[in-house]
Scaffold this motif. Structure first.
Motif, PDB file in Angstrom:
ATOM      1  N   LYS A  54       4.318 -16.998   3.392  1.00  0.00           N
ATOM      2  CA  LYS A  54       2.620 -16.524   3.051  1.00  0.00           C
ATOM      3  C   LYS A  54       2.668 -15.187   2.542  1.00  0.00           C
ATOM      4  O   LYS A  54       1.726 -15.022   1.514  1.00  0.00           O
ATOM      5  CB  LYS A  54       1.995 -16.767   4.187  1.00  0.00           C
ATOM      6  CG  LYS A  54       1.687 -18.415   4.733  1.00  0.00           C
ATOM      7  CD  LYS A  54       0.844 -18.365   6.032  1.00  0.00           C
ATOM      8  CE  LYS A  54       0.820 -19.833   6.279  1.00  0.00           C
ATOM      9  NZ  LYS A  54       0.390 -20.058   7.890  1.00  0.00           N
ATOM     10  N   GLU A  55       3.542 -14.337   3.178  1.00  0.00           N
ATOM     11  CA  GLU A  55       3.115 -13.074   2.514  1.00  0.00           C
ATOM     12  C   GLU A  55       3.806 -12.958   0.968  1.00  0.00           C
ATOM     13  O   GLU A  55       3.167 -12.504   0.260  1.00  0.00           O
ATOM     14  CB  GLU A  55       4.242 -12.251   3.362  1.00  0.00           C
ATOM     15  CG  GLU A  55       4.069 -12.014   4.920  1.00  0.00           C
ATOM     16  CD  GLU A  55       2.715 -11.143   5.268  1.00  0.00           C
ATOM     17  OE1 GLU A  55       2.213 -10.276   4.309  1.00  0.00           O
ATOM     18  OE2 GLU A  55       2.147 -11.246   6.455  1.00  0.00           O
ATOM     19  N   ILE A  56       4.769 -13.960   0.615  1.00  0.00           N
ATOM     20  CA  ILE A  56       5.091 -13.850  -0.583  1.00  0.00           C
ATOM     21  C   ILE A  56       4.080 -14.495  -1.603  1.00  0.00           C
ATOM     22  O   ILE A  56       3.915 -14.134  -2.713  1.00  0.00           O
ATOM     23  CB  ILE A  56       6.530 -14.702  -0.834  1.00  0.00           C
ATOM     24  CG1 ILE A  56       7.761 -13.975   0.004  1.00  0.00           C
ATOM     25  CG2 ILE A  56       6.926 -14.877  -2.127  1.00  0.00           C
ATOM     26  CD1 ILE A  56       8.857 -14.652   0.164  1.00  0.00           C
ATOM     27  N   GLU A  89       2.793  -4.198  -1.716  1.00  0.00           N
ATOM     28  CA  GLU A  89       2.830  -4.112  -0.280  1.00  0.00           C
ATOM     29  C   GLU A  89       2.967  -5.598   0.406  1.00  0.00           C
ATOM     30  O   GLU A  89       3.793  -5.261   1.202  1.00  0.00           O
ATOM     31  CB  GLU A  89       1.296  -3.756  -0.017  1.00  0.00           C
ATOM     32  CG  GLU A  89       1.155  -2.333   0.379  1.00  0.00           C
ATOM     33  CD  GLU A  89      -0.155  -1.743   0.399  1.00  0.00           C
ATOM     34  OE1 GLU A  89      -0.844  -2.693   1.183  1.00  0.00           O
ATOM     35  OE2 GLU A  89      -0.665  -0.897  -0.123  1.00  0.00           O
ATOM     36  N   GLU A  90       2.422  -6.682  -0.271  1.00  0.00           N
ATOM     37  CA  GLU A  90       2.748  -7.838   0.420  1.00  0.00           C
ATOM     38  C   GLU A  90       4.232  -8.083   0.468  1.00  0.00           C
ATOM     39  O   GLU A  90       4.826  -8.839   1.221  1.00  0.00           O
ATOM     40  CB  GLU A  90       1.882  -8.973  -0.277  1.00  0.00           C
ATOM     41  CG  GLU A  90       0.459  -9.031   0.124  1.00  0.00           C
ATOM     42  CD  GLU A  90       0.114  -8.749   1.467  1.00  0.00           C
ATOM     43  OE1 GLU A  90       0.721  -9.218   2.049  1.00  0.00           O
ATOM     44  OE2 GLU A  90      -0.944  -7.881   1.588  1.00  0.00           O
ATOM     45  N   ARG A  91       4.671  -7.968  -0.779  1.00  0.00           N
ATOM     46  CA  ARG A  91       6.299  -7.816  -0.827  1.00  0.00           C
ATOM     47  C   ARG A  91       7.081  -7.198   0.385  1.00  0.00           C
ATOM     48  O   ARG A  91       8.088  -7.871   1.073  1.00  0.00           O
ATOM     49  CB  ARG A  91       6.751  -7.602  -2.104  1.00  0.00           C
ATOM     50  CG  ARG A  91       8.306  -7.902  -2.552  1.00  0.00           C
ATOM     51  CD  ARG A  91       8.615  -7.396  -3.881  1.00  0.00           C
ATOM     52  NE  ARG A  91       9.962  -7.400  -4.220  1.00  0.00           N
ATOM     53  CZ  ARG A  91      10.654  -6.076  -3.990  1.00  0.00           C
ATOM     54  NH1 ARG A  91      10.206  -5.173  -3.580  1.00  0.00           N
ATOM     55  NH2 ARG A  91      12.045  -6.263  -4.193  1.00  0.00           N
ATOM     56  N   GLU A  92       6.574  -6.432   0.342  1.00  0.00           N
ATOM     57  CA  GLU A  92       7.166  -5.537   1.753  1.00  0.00           C
ATOM     58  C   GLU A  92       7.088  -5.971   2.934  1.00  0.00           C
ATOM     59  O   GLU A  92       7.890  -5.856   3.568  1.00  0.00           O
ATOM     60  CB  GLU A  92       6.357  -4.131   1.573  1.00  0.00           C
ATOM     61  CG  GLU A  92       6.918  -3.153   0.557  1.00  0.00           C
ATOM     62  CD  GLU A  92       8.531  -2.682   0.344  1.00  0.00           C
ATOM     63  OE1 GLU A  92       9.093  -2.588   1.617  1.00  0.00           O
ATOM     64  OE2 GLU A  92       9.038  -2.570  -0.759  1.00  0.00           O
ATOM     65  N   HIS A  93       5.853  -6.498   3.363  1.00  0.00           N
ATOM     66  CA  HIS A  93       5.528  -7.274   4.408  1.00  0.00           C
ATOM     67  C   HIS A  93       6.594  -8.351   4.688  1.00  0.00           C
ATOM     68  O   HIS A  93       7.050  -8.628   5.575  1.00  0.00           O
ATOM     69  CB  HIS A  93       4.164  -7.983   4.428  1.00  0.00           C
ATOM     70  CG  HIS A  93       3.099  -6.762   4.450  1.00  0.00           C
ATOM     71  ND1 HIS A  93       1.775  -6.979   4.200  1.00  0.00           N
ATOM     72  CD2 HIS A  93       3.129  -5.503   4.613  1.00  0.00           C
ATOM     73  CE1 HIS A  93       0.942  -6.004   4.322  1.00  0.00           C
ATOM     74  NE2 HIS A  93       1.781  -5.026   4.483  1.00  0.00           N
ATOM     75  N   ALA A  94       6.932  -9.109   3.604  1.00  0.00           N
ATOM     76  CA  ALA A  94       7.824 -10.163   3.620  1.00  0.00           C
ATOM     77  C   ALA A  94       9.218  -9.739   4.129  1.00  0.00           C
ATOM     78  O   ALA A  94       9.931 -10.128   5.046  1.00  0.00           O
ATOM     79  CB  ALA A  94       7.810 -11.102   2.269  1.00  0.00           C
ATOM     80  N   ALA A 169      -7.355 -14.811   5.858  1.00  0.00           N
ATOM     81  CA  ALA A 169      -6.272 -15.963   6.065  1.00  0.00           C
ATOM     82  C   ALA A 169      -4.970 -15.646   6.583  1.00  0.00           C
ATOM     83  O   ALA A 169      -4.639 -16.293   7.411  1.00  0.00           O
ATOM     84  CB  ALA A 169      -6.198 -16.856   4.921  1.00  0.00           C
ATOM     85  N   VAL A 170      -4.530 -14.411   5.959  1.00  0.00           N
ATOM     86  CA  VAL A 170      -3.201 -13.824   6.471  1.00  0.00           C
ATOM     87  C   VAL A 170      -3.462 -13.394   8.016  1.00  0.00           C
ATOM     88  O   VAL A 170      -2.708 -13.770   8.750  1.00  0.00           O
ATOM     89  CB  VAL A 170      -2.752 -12.737   5.808  1.00  0.00           C
ATOM     90  CG1 VAL A 170      -1.627 -11.947   6.321  1.00  0.00           C
ATOM     91  CG2 VAL A 170      -2.342 -13.145   4.252  1.00  0.00           C
ATOM     92  N   THR A 171      -4.289 -12.785   8.299  1.00  0.00           N
ATOM     93  CA  THR A 171      -4.867 -12.241   9.831  1.00  0.00           C
ATOM     94  C   THR A 171      -4.859 -13.615  10.758  1.00  0.00           C
ATOM     95  O   THR A 171      -4.039 -13.552  11.648  1.00  0.00           O
ATOM     96  CB  THR A 171      -6.164 -11.433   9.817  1.00  0.00           C
ATOM     97  OG1 THR A 171      -6.139 -10.465   8.875  1.00  0.00           O
ATOM     98  CG2 THR A 171      -6.265 -11.034  11.267  1.00  0.00           C
ATOM     99  N   GLU A 202      -2.477  -3.243  10.196  1.00  0.00           N
ATOM    100  CA  GLU A 202      -2.743  -3.161   8.904  1.00  0.00           C
ATOM    101  C   GLU A 202      -3.753  -4.104   8.245  1.00  0.00           C
ATOM    102  O   GLU A 202      -4.377  -3.641   7.410  1.00  0.00           O
ATOM    103  CB  GLU A 202      -1.427  -3.138   8.087  1.00  0.00           C
ATOM    104  CG  GLU A 202      -1.136  -2.288   6.771  1.00  0.00           C
ATOM    105  CD  GLU A 202       0.041  -2.453   6.311  1.00  0.00           C
ATOM    106  OE1 GLU A 202       0.261  -3.071   5.086  1.00  0.00           O
ATOM    107  OE2 GLU A 202       1.205  -2.193   6.963  1.00  0.00           O
ATOM    108  N   GLN A 203      -3.628  -5.318   8.831  1.00  0.00           N
ATOM    109  CA  GLN A 203      -4.591  -6.018   8.189  1.00  0.00           C
ATOM    110  C   GLN A 203      -6.016  -5.748   8.473  1.00  0.00           C
ATOM    111  O   GLN A 203      -7.015  -5.863   7.800  1.00  0.00           O
ATOM    112  CB  GLN A 203      -4.313  -7.755   9.178  1.00  0.00           C
ATOM    113  CG  GLN A 203      -3.322  -8.431   8.625  1.00  0.00           C
ATOM    114  CD  GLN A 203      -3.370  -8.600   7.190  1.00  0.00           C
ATOM    115  OE1 GLN A 203      -2.294  -8.324   6.823  1.00  0.00           O
ATOM    116  NE2 GLN A 203      -4.260  -9.061   6.760  1.00  0.00           N
ATOM    117  N   TYR A 204      -6.586  -5.255   9.772  1.00  0.00           N
ATOM    118  CA  TYR A 204      -7.577  -4.993  10.249  1.00  0.00           C
ATOM    119  C   TYR A 204      -7.975  -3.827   9.133  1.00  0.00           C
ATOM    120  O   TYR A 204      -9.298  -3.616   8.973  1.00  0.00           O
ATOM    121  CB  TYR A 204      -7.843  -4.613  11.542  1.00  0.00           C
ATOM    122  CG  TYR A 204      -7.627  -5.999  12.327  1.00  0.00           C
ATOM    123  CD1 TYR A 204      -8.321  -7.228  12.016  1.00  0.00           C
ATOM    124  CD2 TYR A 204      -6.899  -5.991  13.650  1.00  0.00           C
ATOM    125  CE1 TYR A 204      -8.326  -8.352  12.781  1.00  0.00           C
ATOM    126  CE2 TYR A 204      -6.675  -7.326  14.339  1.00  0.00           C
ATOM    127  CZ  TYR A 204      -7.393  -8.294  13.903  1.00  0.00           C
ATOM    128  OH  TYR A 204      -7.292  -9.621  14.560  1.00  0.00           O
TER     129      TYR A 204
HETATM  130 FE   FE2 Z   1       0.643  -8.844   4.339  1.00  0.00          FE
END
Ligand code: FE2
Lengths: 238, 236
Positions: A54-56, A89-94, A169-171, A202-204
């Motif tokens: 999902k992060e990707i 950033e999302e790639r980093e999360h993954a 949705a990610v949260t 980070e999400q919030y």
């Molecule tokens: Fe993320």
């Protein structure tokens, strides 16, 4: 030596005989037989792998939004920058989740006695890239970034609203992951703490930031001068 | 007047081959030489503002391979990322190998994004719908030598393709029927930002692989020790 001669030579060396193969590949599996520190459960690991996907997916969605704002006909460099940065950033999360699994000894999963494999490289990245322009992402329906001529909105505002939908949705998905990993019979205390402290935090904060931007730009766009508002707001993002 | 517009609309369609359907419907693109005419008519009558001014100097479809290549860089960046992650596990524990592969992942990602920005400068509408179907192939167990050999293979393929795209955009095609792809700026960009770094990357990786091969060939019995030392060398 031709183009792939080298590769062929190397793989040949590594697989010529079983004696050589054992020295070319360090047999780590035997080192951990009987002293297994790995305690993360399959249900939690599988759900974490889903979260990585999902992060990707979110990363690539942001990338497609960035590409839209980079077009010469749209020309919103500020929004493009915002979404290029979000994609990275999302790639980093993954990768952070991959590193966590690795720390707990669960990035590579034991298939059988001698083979370890991760299911993560099985993700069809090529399809994820191709689908990144779709408006349905992670069960959320997003809006087309180009508004209809008579619509009282702008590309920038739609994009911010889409981004907030995506983050929400990610949260939700991270919260589900927490539920999966925290219940009986095995509570993943540390992972859940990590998810709460690092990811939900980070999400919030990110959601609040987007909501503020939507509010600010939204008020300007409401009446006359929507396109000018979008133009001005974009420059503030640079 | 109407027929002119219909004609221009089709030119717009052709140059915007990559645009998604909604984008094409809402944005009509002018041709390289019609910006003033189209935008000028808009200034006289705001209901006549259908056309976007375009930065295209050649047919937009000429950048097909460039766009595809940038998407493939994104795909390869994840392939490297997964490969890198293997060496961060306790089973392999090779931070040096993890680092070099992660570096390749970041480079592919950053260049992929940069190429999208570059094509947007030429008036190309990027689309992610075109990408090679080639799946990420770095699954499962890779030993140290195999992983670097795999990286050599990926980098060389990318280098060969960058050369092909360069030829398409360079003066080498001027006498060709397909000379319409000529774009000195893109050719220069490919040389500086893609081809030269890739030449260095390939040479660097090939050097590593050959070092390991030669060390293994001479003293295969101490190869685990050799790999340990080599990994430390890669960490620097
Ligand atoms: Fe993320």
């Amino acid at each position: 030596m031709n183009k792939f001669g080298l590769l062929v030579a190397v793989t040949a060396i590594c697989s010529l005989s079983s004696v050589l193969a054992e020295t070319c590949t360090r047999d780590a599996n035997s080192l951990f037989r009987g002293i297994d520190f790995v305690d993360m459960r399959d249900e939690c690991v599988t759900e974490t792998e889903e979260q990585i996907k999902k992060e990707i997916t979110a990363s690539l969605k942001y990338l497609s939004m960035a590409a839209y704002f980079a077009k010469d006909s749209v020309n919103r460099p500020g929004f493009a920058k915002l979404f290029f940065d979000s994609a990275s950033e999302e790639r980093e999360h993954a990768y952070k989740l991959i590193e966590y699994l690795s720390m707990r000894g669960r990035y590579l999963r034991q298939k059988d006695k001698n083979s370890w494999k991760s299911t993560i490289p099985n993700f069809d990245i090529s399809s994820l890239v191709k689908d990144s322009e779709n408006l349905n992402v992670m069960g959320v329906t997003l809006s087309d970034l180009t508004p209809a001529a008579d619509a009282k909105t702008t590309s920038g505002l739609i994009a911010l609203q889409n981004a907030l939908k995506l983050e929400t949705a990610v949260t939700k998905s991270i919260r589900n992951l927490v539920v999966k990993c925290e219940g009986e019979p095995f509570n993943h205390y540390h992972f859940v703490d990590y998810l709460t402290a690092e990811f939900l935090e980070e999400q919030y904060k990110g959601q609040r930031d987007l909501a503020g931007k939507i509010s600010t730009l939204g008020k300007m766009v409401q009446n006359q001068g929507a396109e000018l508002a979008d133009f001005l707001f974009d420059k503030q993002l640079l | 007047m109407k027929s002119v517009f219909v004609a221009l609309f089709f030119v717009g369609l052709a140059t915007a081959e990559f645009d998604n359907v909604n984008f094409i419907q809402r944005h009509k693109r002018d041709t390289p030489s019609t910006c003033e005419a189209n935008i000028g008519s808009c200034c006289k009558d705001e209901t006549n503002c259908e056309f976007d001014c375009s930065s295209l100097i050649i047919d937009g479809s000429s950048y097909n391979d460039f766009v595809k290549y940038s998407n493939d860089m994104i795909i390869r960046s994840f392939e490297y990322l997964f490969l890198s992650a293997q060496f961060g596990t306790h089973l392999k524990d090779r931070p040096g190998f993890e680092k070099i592969l992660h570096g390749l992942a970041d480079e592919a990602w950053n260049k992929g994004l940069d190429m999208i920005k570059e094509s947007s400068k030429r008036g190309v509408s990027h689309t992610f719908k075109v990408a090679n179907d080639e799946r990420v192939s770095a699954h499962g167990d890779y030993n140290e030598v195999e992983a670097l050999a795999k990286a050599v293979e990926i980098e060389k393929k990318l280098l060969v393709r960058a050369n092909d795209i360069h030829r398409h955009h360079s003066h080498a095609t001027l006498n060709d029927e397909k000379a319409k792809g000529y774009d000195a700026g893109i050719a220069h960009y490919l040389e500086e930002e893609i081809i030269e770094p890739k030449i260095d990357a390939v040479r660097n990786l090939v050097g590593h692989v050959n070092d390991l091969k030669n060390i293994f060939k001479k003293d295969s019995s101490i190869f685990p020790m050799s790999l340990y030392l080599f990994d430390q060398h890669l960490q620097k």
